[in-house]
Design a protein around this motif. Sequence first.
Motif, PDB file in Angstrom:
ATOM      1  N   TYR A 384      -3.405  -4.143   2.988  1.00 26.83           N
ATOM      2  CA  TYR A 384      -3.130  -2.851   2.362  1.00 26.83           C
ATOM      3  C   TYR A 384      -2.827  -2.908   0.863  1.00 26.83           C
ATOM      4  O   TYR A 384      -2.570  -1.864   0.259  1.00 26.83           O
ATOM      5  CB  TYR A 384      -1.961  -2.171   3.083  1.00 26.83           C
ATOM      6  N   THR A 385      -2.846  -4.094   0.265  1.00 20.91           N
ATOM      7  CA  THR A 385      -2.637  -4.156  -1.188  1.00 20.91           C
ATOM      8  C   THR A 385      -3.705  -3.316  -1.873  1.00 20.91           C
ATOM      9  O   THR A 385      -4.902  -3.512  -1.643  1.00 20.91           O
ATOM     10  CB  THR A 385      -2.705  -5.607  -1.685  1.00 20.91           C
ATOM     11  N   PRO A 386      -3.311  -2.351  -2.708  1.00 25.84           N
ATOM     12  CA  PRO A 386      -4.279  -1.421  -3.292  1.00 25.84           C
ATOM     13  C   PRO A 386      -5.134  -2.062  -4.374  1.00 25.84           C
ATOM     14  O   PRO A 386      -4.788  -3.113  -4.927  1.00 25.84           O
ATOM     15  CB  PRO A 386      -3.391  -0.316  -3.878  1.00 25.84           C
ATOM     16  N   LYS A 390      -4.769  -5.572  -6.841  1.00 28.93           N
ATOM     17  CA  LYS A 390      -5.711  -6.681  -6.710  1.00 28.93           C
ATOM     18  C   LYS A 390      -6.406  -6.968  -8.037  1.00 28.93           C
ATOM     19  O   LYS A 390      -6.654  -8.121  -8.392  1.00 28.93           O
ATOM     20  CB  LYS A 390      -6.751  -6.357  -5.635  1.00 28.93           C
ATOM     21  N   LYS A 391      -6.718  -5.919  -8.769  1.00 27.50           N
ATOM     22  CA  LYS A 391      -7.459  -6.072 -10.017  1.00 27.50           C
ATOM     23  C   LYS A 391      -6.598  -6.647 -11.131  1.00 27.50           C
ATOM     24  O   LYS A 391      -7.021  -7.540 -11.872  1.00 27.50           O
ATOM     25  CB  LYS A 391      -8.017  -4.718 -10.451  1.00 27.50           C
ATOM     26  N   LEU A 392      -5.361  -6.164 -11.242  1.00 30.41           N
ATOM     27  CA  LEU A 392      -4.578  -6.466 -12.437  1.00 30.41           C
ATOM     28  C   LEU A 392      -3.181  -7.025 -12.154  1.00 30.41           C
ATOM     29  O   LEU A 392      -2.425  -7.271 -13.097  1.00 30.41           O
ATOM     30  CB  LEU A 392      -4.427  -5.202 -13.289  1.00 30.41           C
ATOM     31  N   GLY A 393      -2.832  -7.200 -10.898  1.00 36.13           N
ATOM     32  CA  GLY A 393      -1.470  -7.598 -10.566  1.00 36.13           C
ATOM     33  C   GLY A 393      -1.004  -8.871 -11.247  1.00 36.13           C
ATOM     34  O   GLY A 393       0.064  -8.906 -11.864  1.00 36.13           O
ATOM     35  N   GLU A 394      -1.777  -9.928 -11.173  1.00 41.22           N
ATOM     36  CA  GLU A 394      -1.370 -11.200 -11.762  1.00 41.22           C
ATOM     37  C   GLU A 394      -1.332 -11.125 -13.278  1.00 41.22           C
ATOM     38  O   GLU A 394      -0.429 -11.668 -13.923  1.00 41.22           O
ATOM     39  CB  GLU A 394      -2.316 -12.322 -11.300  1.00 41.22           C
TER      40      GLU A 394
END
Length: 481
Positions: A384-386, A390-394
């Motif tokens: 469920y991680t949006p 996923k694109k910019l979290g890190e």
Amino acid sequence: MSNNRRDFLKLAGLAGVGLASTGLSGCAASSSASNLNYIQQQARKAAGRQQFNMSGYAAPKLDKVRIGYIGLGMRGPGSVVRMIHIEGVEIKALCDLRPERVAATQKKIEKSGQQPIAYSGSEEAWKEMCDRDDLDLVYIATPWHLHVPMAVYAMEQGKHVAVEVPAATTIEECWQLVETSERTKKHCMMLENCCYDFFEMLTLNMARQGFFGEIIHGEGAYIHDLLDLNFAITSETEAAYQDNWRLRENGLRNGNLYPTHGLGPICQIMDINRGDQMDYLVSMASNDFSMGPKAKEAAAKDSYYQQFVHMNFRGNMNTTTIRTKKCKSIMVQHDVSSPRPYSRIHLVSGTKGIARKWPTPAKIATSHQRWLSKEEFQKVEQQYTPPLTKKLGEMAKKIGGHGGMDFLMEWRLIDCLRNGFPLDQDVYDAALWSAIAPLSEWSVANRSNSIDVPDFTRGAWQKNKPVDLTFAGGGTTNVKA
């Protein structure tokens, strides 16, 4: 009887309720005349016609977003530094009452090639900045009482606005934001960064996918011991609240003064303003047991603090409960002067599951009536991680800002403006979430009687679409390392 007429009578009837003083210190009652005037005024506004629906509004695309900043104290400089990592951003102007703060922020970004013009030395310098014709967005990070005058003026000069929390401190100010945004068709986004924290984003996407079933109840809070910081004296070298403005707010007002951090993510999950709406609230506060003694202690060592000794500091803990039009409930707490560990609670309770962030580590449970194991939690998180996370979290964690949520919020704002997408938070959210503070003050002063919450959408909540995390066709703005 029309709904508008019925609502007016319902509101007006509150004027005669709970007006007598309880006799408790710090719980002054309002006069029946002033209450009647206030309630009638809000009934008339809520019963009016919406000029233009800013919910779901897609403003014309901007290839570049040219930004001017007002306020370079505790929040502004960090945002300036983060913004230079986002493609398509130009920092055109920096404004602060104190010239040294402008100079310090300019120095922080000089290697980026950005050369913002400085505005300072005058209490009206921010107007001069807003008058420029080469700004698209004005970012406001000033003390609370300046938010609305600055935001309204900027929108009237043709600029979109991003304003720190809370966006407004009175119900009248909330309406000013709404009516100005609708009239000018300029976005007014409150910078509620907690909506972009990782677990809040996760639970929002889980709610969208039906994981929790029907959402029944939500809880949020701002539990943050700011006692020492509120009493810190502002200096050129110390990042404190200038002129101790936040301490003064606590000395003049008794309510849930800073509700939006805990409330915002819950409102998005419960589709408030977009399928459901707040109906009424009740609020209760304890007396103060910390700030008054702290003022006396500080005054004994430094005469500067003598001015705070006779302030009527209000409750350590405020608890506000809200019922929605669809008969669901929300609880919001506020405590900035007790030695409690930090918490925003963030509890989501539904017919099929529950999630709670604090105390850490965060937990999720299903109808099996037990918390998920670490392994089960990780599987849910992976599923469920949006897309935004996923694109910019890190990258967001590396760039920073409260662990990355500030950067996610600012990237999302810029990407929406550049692509012509509706914003995740609109002016109705800014007004409604901010309105909880003055409404809670009324309830506390009137022996915790209920008060109706104005509908700033004027009925449009019934058709407005929920916040979308799929970003279909979006997310095109790049990030510079």
